[in-house]
Design an enzyme around this catalytic site. Structure first.
Site, mmCIF file in Angstrom:
data_model
loop_
_atom_site.group_PDB
_atom_site.id
_atom_site.type_symbol
_atom_site.label_atom_id
_atom_site.label_comp_id
_atom_site.label_asym_id
_atom_site.label_seq_id
_atom_site.Cartn_x
_atom_site.Cartn_y
_atom_site.Cartn_z
ATOM 1 N N LYS A 1 -6.469 8.605 -3.546
ATOM 2 C CA LYS A 1 -7.499 8.236 -2.567
ATOM 3 C C LYS A 1 -8.556 7.354 -3.212
ATOM 4 O O LYS A 1 -9.023 6.393 -2.607
ATOM 5 C CB LYS A 1 -8.109 9.484 -1.940
ATOM 6 C CG LYS A 1 -7.131 10.085 -0.937
ATOM 7 C CD LYS A 1 -7.625 11.296 -0.217
ATOM 8 C CE LYS A 1 -6.551 11.708 0.814
ATOM 9 N NZ LYS A 1 -6.604 13.117 1.148
ATOM 10 N N LYS B 1 6.192 8.991 2.756
ATOM 11 C CA LYS B 1 6.244 10.173 3.625
ATOM 12 C C LYS B 1 5.581 9.880 4.967
ATOM 13 O O LYS B 1 4.650 9.075 5.053
ATOM 14 C CB LYS B 1 5.586 11.375 2.937
ATOM 15 C CG LYS B 1 4.087 11.291 2.837
ATOM 16 C CD LYS B 1 3.465 12.617 2.403
ATOM 17 C CE LYS B 1 1.940 12.410 2.308
ATOM 18 N NZ LYS B 1 1.192 13.576 1.928
ATOM 19 N N LYS C 1 -0.339 11.510 8.561
ATOM 20 C CA LYS C 1 -1.319 11.315 9.628
ATOM 21 C C LYS C 1 -2.125 10.051 9.400
ATOM 22 O O LYS C 1 -2.645 9.461 10.320
ATOM 23 C CB LYS C 1 -2.284 12.507 9.676
ATOM 24 C CG LYS C 1 -1.634 13.788 10.160
ATOM 25 C CD LYS C 1 -2.600 14.952 10.005
ATOM 26 C CE LYS C 1 -1.852 16.263 9.890
ATOM 27 N NZ LYS C 1 -2.664 17.323 9.322
#
Ligand code: TYM
Length: 330
Positions: free
Chosen positions: A112, A193, A196
């Site tokens: 991140k 993957k 969201k």
């Protein structure tokens, strides 16, 4: 009965098929042989800035989706993490057992930061709160997808560290990560993957989407330039991903599916995968509508779940407070 615990973040209005196949399907199967605790990780979701109204809505619909997917709140405790305030308290104790360098090496955090996301201290402390979630319930097993493996490793390290320092107190949990279903991939980018955030909407199957939209997404999934339906994650990630979805939801083994689609093209495979997925999603969506029509029933289930969870959490925190040397309050 042995204990099992798992959670999901309320960071979108709908779970996606990765959450369903990688986690929820296993949660439902494991309720039989385990004393199960399933919660909505609303404290974890605070690491992502969200409008309060939106967070409240997502928390409720996430709890509802556990139940719609087959978790029986009479049997398993379904609750919100923030309703059991001991989670934050044990999280603090875990922070104080974790090295700064150790936390800095966690890959989800590093990724991140690398992507330039504006990180807060909560994001840094995320794995230690997750360790607290798990260790609070003396969980023997934790059913999650592959992306949570490193978090379970630090949880085990922290439990062992606590026990070494303060005497046998916490249960060291085992991950429960199923090999093939543990990583459902993005339909448009089958080497990443399904997630969201960070993927295109066309690559994600949302459980709450209209079935026709879902079928369309599957029909336009990225495959490869061969024509053979064969499971080979490295050479054929797109086709392999479709085979895994079919296999988990239909209960047919992958070799059986390969045999069945011999001589058939990708169009046939996609058509059938779409049918199988829609068949799984349709009763889920119906049950969601019922649950949201009767919010009182849902609220009651979540309140009862919190009561059951709190009973265990209060006892664990009492042990932990005593072990680390916090003075009793009264
Ligand atoms: P979250 O909310 O990101 O995801 C919930 C569950 O879905 C799994 N999952 C997937 N499985 C297969 N394929 C995918 N593409 C895929 N995407 C997500 C995740 O592995 C997870 O099992 N940190 C956790 C929440 C959490 C938790 C806990 C879990 C907080 N405390 C304690 C277990 C125990 C998370 O962000 O999951």
């Amino acid at each position: 009965l042995p204990r099992i615990l798992s959670g999901m973040q309320p960071t979108s209005d709908s779970l996606h098929l990765g959450n369903y196949i990688g986690a929820l399907v296993n949660w439902v199967g494991l309720q039989e042989g385990f004393d199960a605790y399933y919660f909505v990780a609303d404290l974890h979701a605070l690491t992502v800035p969200t409008e309060p109204e939106v967070l409240r809505h997502r928390t409720r619909v996430t709890a509802a989706q556990f139940i719609a997917g087959g978790v029986d709140p009479k049997r398993s405790a379904v609750f919100c993490q923030s309703h059991v305030t001991e989670h934050a308290e044990l999280g603090w104790v875990m922070n104080c057992l974790t090295g700064f360098g150790e936390a800095s090496r966690m890959t989800q955090f590093k990724d991140k930061i690398a992507k330039g996301q504006n990180a807060n201290v909560g994001l840094f402390a995320y794995p230690m709160l997750m360790a607290a979630d798990i260790l609070m319930y003396d969980a023997d097993r934790v059913p999650v997808g592959e992306d949570q493996r490193q978090h379970l490793e630090i949880t085990r390290d922290l439990a062992e560290r606590f026990n070494t320092r303060f005497g046998e107190t916490l249960v060291v949990p085992e991950p429960h990560i199923l090999k093939e279903s543990a990583k459902i991939m993005d339909l448009q980018d089958p080497t990443s993957k399904m997630s969201k955030t960070g993927s295109t909407d066309r690559g994600v199957i949302w459980m709450m989407d209209e079935p026709s939209k879902t079928a369309k997404k599957i029909r336009s999934a990225v495959t490869d330039t061969e024509a053979e339906v064969r499971y080979d994650v490295d050479a054929k990630p797109g086709v392999s991903n479709l085979l895994v979805m079919h296999s988990v939801l239909s209960g047919t083994s992958i070799p059986d599916l390969e045999r069945r689609f011999e001589g058939h093209g990708y169009g046939d495979l996609k058509k059938e995968v779409a049918e199988v997925v829609v068949e799984a999603i349709t009763p889920f969506r119906t049950r969601m509508t019922e649950l949201l029509d009767d919010p009182a029933e849902l609220d009651r289930a979540v309140a009862e779940g919190a009561d059951r969870a709190r009973e265990v959490a209060v006892a664990t925190m009492a042990r932990v407070r005593d072990r680390v040397g916090l003075l009793p309050a009264a």
